[in-house]
Design a protein around this motif. Structure first.
Motif, PDB file in Angstrom:
ATOM      1  N   ALA A   1      -4.567  21.749 -20.518  1.00  0.00           N
ATOM      2  CA  ALA A   1      -5.939  22.262 -20.490  1.00  0.00           C
ATOM      3  C   ALA A   1      -6.029  23.698 -20.987  1.00  0.00           C
ATOM      4  CB  ALA A   1      -6.503  22.155 -19.076  1.00  0.00           C
ATOM      5  N   GLU A   2      -5.066  24.534 -20.630  1.00  0.00           N
ATOM      6  CA  GLU A   2      -5.099  25.925 -21.049  1.00  0.00           C
ATOM      7  C   GLU A   2      -5.070  26.037 -22.570  1.00  0.00           C
ATOM      8  OE1 GLU A   2      -2.522  30.090 -20.629  1.00  0.00           O
ATOM      9  OE2 GLU A   2      -1.611  28.165 -20.117  1.00  0.00           O
ATOM     10  N   VAL A   3      -4.167  25.290 -23.207  1.00  0.00           N
ATOM     11  CA  VAL A   3      -4.027  25.349 -24.666  1.00  0.00           C
ATOM     12  C   VAL A   3      -5.251  24.766 -25.345  1.00  0.00           C
ATOM     13  CG1 VAL A   3      -2.677  24.557 -26.641  1.00  0.00           C
ATOM     14  CG2 VAL A   3      -1.513  25.296 -24.545  1.00  0.00           C
ATOM     15  N   ALA A   4      -5.650  23.575 -24.916  1.00  0.00           N
ATOM     16  CA  ALA A   4      -6.794  22.915 -25.544  1.00  0.00           C
ATOM     17  C   ALA A   4      -8.068  23.743 -25.401  1.00  0.00           C
ATOM     18  CB  ALA A   4      -6.990  21.529 -24.942  1.00  0.00           C
ATOM     19  N   SER A   5      -8.282  24.342 -24.226  1.00  0.00           N
ATOM     20  CA  SER A   5      -9.484  25.146 -24.004  1.00  0.00           C
ATOM     21  C   SER A   5      -9.484  26.397 -24.867  1.00  0.00           C
ATOM     22  CB  SER A   5      -9.604  25.527 -22.526  1.00  0.00           C
ATOM     23  OG  SER A   5      -9.723  24.387 -21.709  1.00  0.00           O
TER      24      SER A   5
ATOM     25  N   GLY B   1      -5.914  23.263 -14.100  1.00  0.00           N
ATOM     26  CA  GLY B   1      -6.345  23.586 -15.458  1.00  0.00           C
ATOM     27  C   GLY B   1      -7.837  23.413 -15.674  1.00  0.00           C
ATOM     28  N   SER B   2      -8.514  22.745 -14.739  1.00  0.00           N
ATOM     29  CA  SER B   2      -9.961  22.584 -14.869  1.00  0.00           C
ATOM     30  C   SER B   2     -10.663  23.943 -14.857  1.00  0.00           C
ATOM     31  CB  SER B   2     -10.506  21.690 -13.750  1.00  0.00           C
ATOM     32  OG  SER B   2     -10.067  22.136 -12.480  1.00  0.00           O
ATOM     33  N   ILE B   3     -10.009  24.977 -14.295  1.00  0.00           N
ATOM     34  CA  ILE B   3     -10.573  26.326 -14.338  1.00  0.00           C
ATOM     35  C   ILE B   3     -10.711  26.788 -15.784  1.00  0.00           C
ATOM     36  CG2 ILE B   3     -10.100  28.760 -13.794  1.00  0.00           C
ATOM     37  CD1 ILE B   3      -8.906  27.866 -11.159  1.00  0.00           C
ATOM     38  N   PHE B   4      -9.711  26.469 -16.621  1.00  0.00           N
ATOM     39  CA  PHE B   4      -9.779  26.840 -18.034  1.00  0.00           C
ATOM     40  C   PHE B   4     -10.943  26.136 -18.722  1.00  0.00           C
ATOM     41  CE2 PHE B   4      -5.199  27.397 -17.063  1.00  0.00           C
ATOM     42  CZ  PHE B   4      -5.046  28.723 -17.458  1.00  0.00           C
ATOM     43  N   ILE B   5     -11.177  24.880 -18.355  1.00  0.00           N
ATOM     44  CA  ILE B   5     -12.254  24.113 -18.975  1.00  0.00           C
ATOM     45  C   ILE B   5     -13.612  24.715 -18.621  1.00  0.00           C
ATOM     46  CG2 ILE B   5     -13.399  21.868 -19.007  1.00  0.00           C
ATOM     47  CD1 ILE B   5     -10.661  20.590 -18.568  1.00  0.00           C
ATOM     48  N   ILE B   6     -13.802  25.044 -17.352  1.00  0.00           N
ATOM     49  CA  ILE B   6     -15.066  25.639 -16.922  1.00  0.00           C
ATOM     50  C   ILE B   6     -15.325  26.942 -17.676  1.00  0.00           C
ATOM     51  CG2 ILE B   6     -16.277  26.724 -14.986  1.00  0.00           C
ATOM     52  CD1 ILE B   6     -14.903  24.660 -13.160  1.00  0.00           C
TER      53      ILE B   6
ATOM     54  N   LEU C   1      -7.794  28.784  -5.756  1.00  0.00           N
ATOM     55  CA  LEU C   1      -9.152  28.804  -6.292  1.00  0.00           C
ATOM     56  C   LEU C   1      -9.678  30.228  -6.408  1.00  0.00           C
ATOM     57  CD1 LEU C   1     -11.637  27.163  -7.153  1.00  0.00           C
ATOM     58  CD2 LEU C   1     -12.303  27.030  -4.758  1.00  0.00           C
ATOM     59  N   VAL C   2      -9.408  31.056  -5.412  1.00  0.00           N
ATOM     60  CA  VAL C   2      -9.927  32.422  -5.398  1.00  0.00           C
ATOM     61  C   VAL C   2      -9.104  33.349  -6.289  1.00  0.00           C
ATOM     62  CG1 VAL C   2     -10.310  34.450  -3.953  1.00  0.00           C
ATOM     63  CG2 VAL C   2     -10.955  32.183  -3.112  1.00  0.00           C
ATOM     64  N   LYS C   3      -7.791  33.258  -6.189  1.00  0.00           N
ATOM     65  CA  LYS C   3      -6.931  34.170  -6.940  1.00  0.00           C
ATOM     66  C   LYS C   3      -6.822  33.801  -8.404  1.00  0.00           C
ATOM     67  CE  LYS C   3      -4.058  35.525  -2.996  1.00  0.00           C
ATOM     68  NZ  LYS C   3      -2.674  35.532  -2.432  1.00  0.00           N
ATOM     69  N   GLY C   4      -6.945  32.507  -8.713  1.00  0.00           N
ATOM     70  CA  GLY C   4      -6.866  32.067 -10.090  1.00  0.00           C
ATOM     71  C   GLY C   4      -5.568  31.349 -10.399  1.00  0.00           C
ATOM     72  N   VAL C   5      -5.549  30.673 -11.547  1.00  0.00           N
ATOM     73  CA  VAL C   5      -4.383  29.919 -11.970  1.00  0.00           C
ATOM     74  C   VAL C   5      -3.612  30.736 -13.010  1.00  0.00           C
ATOM     75  CG1 VAL C   5      -5.730  28.720 -13.759  1.00  0.00           C
ATOM     76  CG2 VAL C   5      -3.611  27.713 -12.939  1.00  0.00           C
ATOM     77  N   PRO C   6      -2.280  30.729 -12.959  1.00  0.00           N
ATOM     78  CA  PRO C   6      -1.502  31.525 -13.913  1.00  0.00           C
ATOM     79  C   PRO C   6      -1.698  31.061 -15.358  1.00  0.00           C
ATOM     80  CG  PRO C   6      -0.158  30.876 -12.034  1.00  0.00           C
ATOM     81  CD  PRO C   6      -1.426  30.092 -11.943  1.00  0.00           C
ATOM     82  N   ARG C   7      -1.831  32.031 -16.254  1.00  0.00           N
ATOM     83  CA  ARG C   7      -1.884  31.745 -17.677  1.00  0.00           C
ATOM     84  C   ARG C   7      -0.475  31.814 -18.252  1.00  0.00           C
ATOM     85  NH1 ARG C   7      -5.537  35.492 -20.855  1.00  0.00           N
ATOM     86  NH2 ARG C   7      -6.532  33.688 -21.808  1.00  0.00           N
ATOM     87  N   SER C   8      -0.323  31.405 -19.487  1.00  0.00           N
ATOM     88  CA  SER C   8       0.997  31.407 -20.123  1.00  0.00           C
ATOM     89  C   SER C   8       1.581  32.805 -20.253  1.00  0.00           C
ATOM     90  CB  SER C   8       0.904  30.760 -21.511  1.00  0.00           C
ATOM     91  OG  SER C   8       0.518  29.409 -21.405  1.00  0.00           O
TER      92      SER C   8
END
Length: 338
Positions: free
Chosen positions: A108-112, A163-168, A198-205
């Protein structure tokens, strides 16, 4: 080294450097070609690539390179330097896909990231393929969603869909109909995440954190209550109510006792109080039917009633997360490719 201020030629929000230094910039390890003839800079990242590759994929870049540079322009190792107001990680994803099409993957991160920049730079083939990749994991129809194995009770894990966070966030950036259509499921999955994640966020590459906006975070938090209510209603068919049994059941008393036992197991498994109102539990129902001798007619009826109830939950996600004004109309979704 620090990149000095530069004189620049504006074109579609881009600017060409006229200084001969790349001071303070990090040169890409994977996208720095010694025979490259243009240097792209995004924030503090620099990429030395080929004009021909950029022009082949993007009319925006092709038009940019037709703009004459001022006679006073200075080059860096013979290369013009183009500053882009882009996320450097997204630019890395896009350039990587230009040089290796297999980089367009389902993550999701890459595609978004590729979606965001392929839309900006008018690379329709990348945009369409990235959408296709996301749809494999994030369906926009209930039937497709329910038949996707990763959304079954086993092996469903909410954290796998962070990864849905990246999509949003991508949908908020470019607001194309295809991305906006992914929002209901993306918010549903986000609402199931651990509160800290959810609050802190998901790690990016690159080690940074991808977070939701305050408004979207609030949508997820508020949506949890709506999902719990929806799930409680959808799983009523697992309660000790004879209405859940098939009208043509031949062993009614046996199935009635079996349903009581199934209800107890559902309570112990927290199925009634969960937020994951859309998880496919058909296999769980079948397992309990075998264990407690629930006849196939009654098991089939319970599966059918639960499926219909979940379809209603699916249809109300846009209201649970207050997305009605965000979603595209049928006209927006007309087949136009973009």
């Amino acid at each position: 080294m620090i990149l000095s201020p530069c004189t620049w030629v504006a074109k579609d929000g881009l600017r060409c450097s006229t200084m001969n230094g790349l001071h303070g910039l990090t040169l890409s390890e994977h996208l720095w070609y010694e025979d490259g003839n243009v240097i792209l800079v995004a924030t503090n990242q620099a990429f030395r690539v080929h004009r021909g590759v950029l022009s082949q994929h993007s009319a925006v870049f092709r038009d940019l390179f037709t703009v004459p540079q001022p006679s006073s322009a200075l080059l860096v190792d013979g290369c013009a330097v183009v500053h882009l107001a882009d996320d450097p990680l997204h630019l890395e994803f896009l350039l990587s896909a230009m040089y290796d099409r297999s980089y367009l993957q389902r993550i999701a991160e890459v595609a978004s990231g590729i979606l965001s920049l392929s839309h900006k730079y008018d690379i329709e083939s990348f945009y369409e393929e990235a959408i296709y990749r996301l749809l494999e994991d994030y369906p926009v129809t209930f039937d497709r969603f329910r038949s996707t194995e990763q959304y079954f009770l086993e092996p469903f894990e909410a954290a796998h869909h962070a990864g849905s966070i990246f999509i949003i966030n991508a949908a908020r950036r470019i607001r194309t109909p295809e991305l906006l259509e992914l929002l209901p499921l993306a918010f549903y999955l986000c609402s199931l995440l651990d509160g800290s994640l959810l609050v802190k966020g998901v790690p990016r590459s690159n080690g940074e954190l991808e977070k939701l906006s305050a408004d979207d975070l609030l949508r997820c938090i508020n949506g949890k209550e709506g999902l719990m209510k929806a799930n409680a209603a959808a799983t009523m068919c697992l309660g000790p109510f004879t209405e859940s049994l098939a009208d043509d059941c031949k062993v009614f008393e046996t199935c009635k006792k079996a349903l009581v036992a199934i209800t107890q197991d559902a309570l112990e498994a927290d199925i009634f109080s969960a937020c994951d109102a859309l998880t496919n539990i058909d296999s769980w129902i079948d397992e309990k039917a075998r264990k407690y001798a629930l006849c196939e007619r009654c098991a089939g009826n319970i599966r059918s009633v639960h499926r219909d109830a979940q379809k209603e939950v699916w249809d109300t996600l846009i209201d649970i997360f207050e997305l009605r004004e965000d979603l595209p109309t049928s006209t927006d979704l007309a087949p136009s490719g973009r």
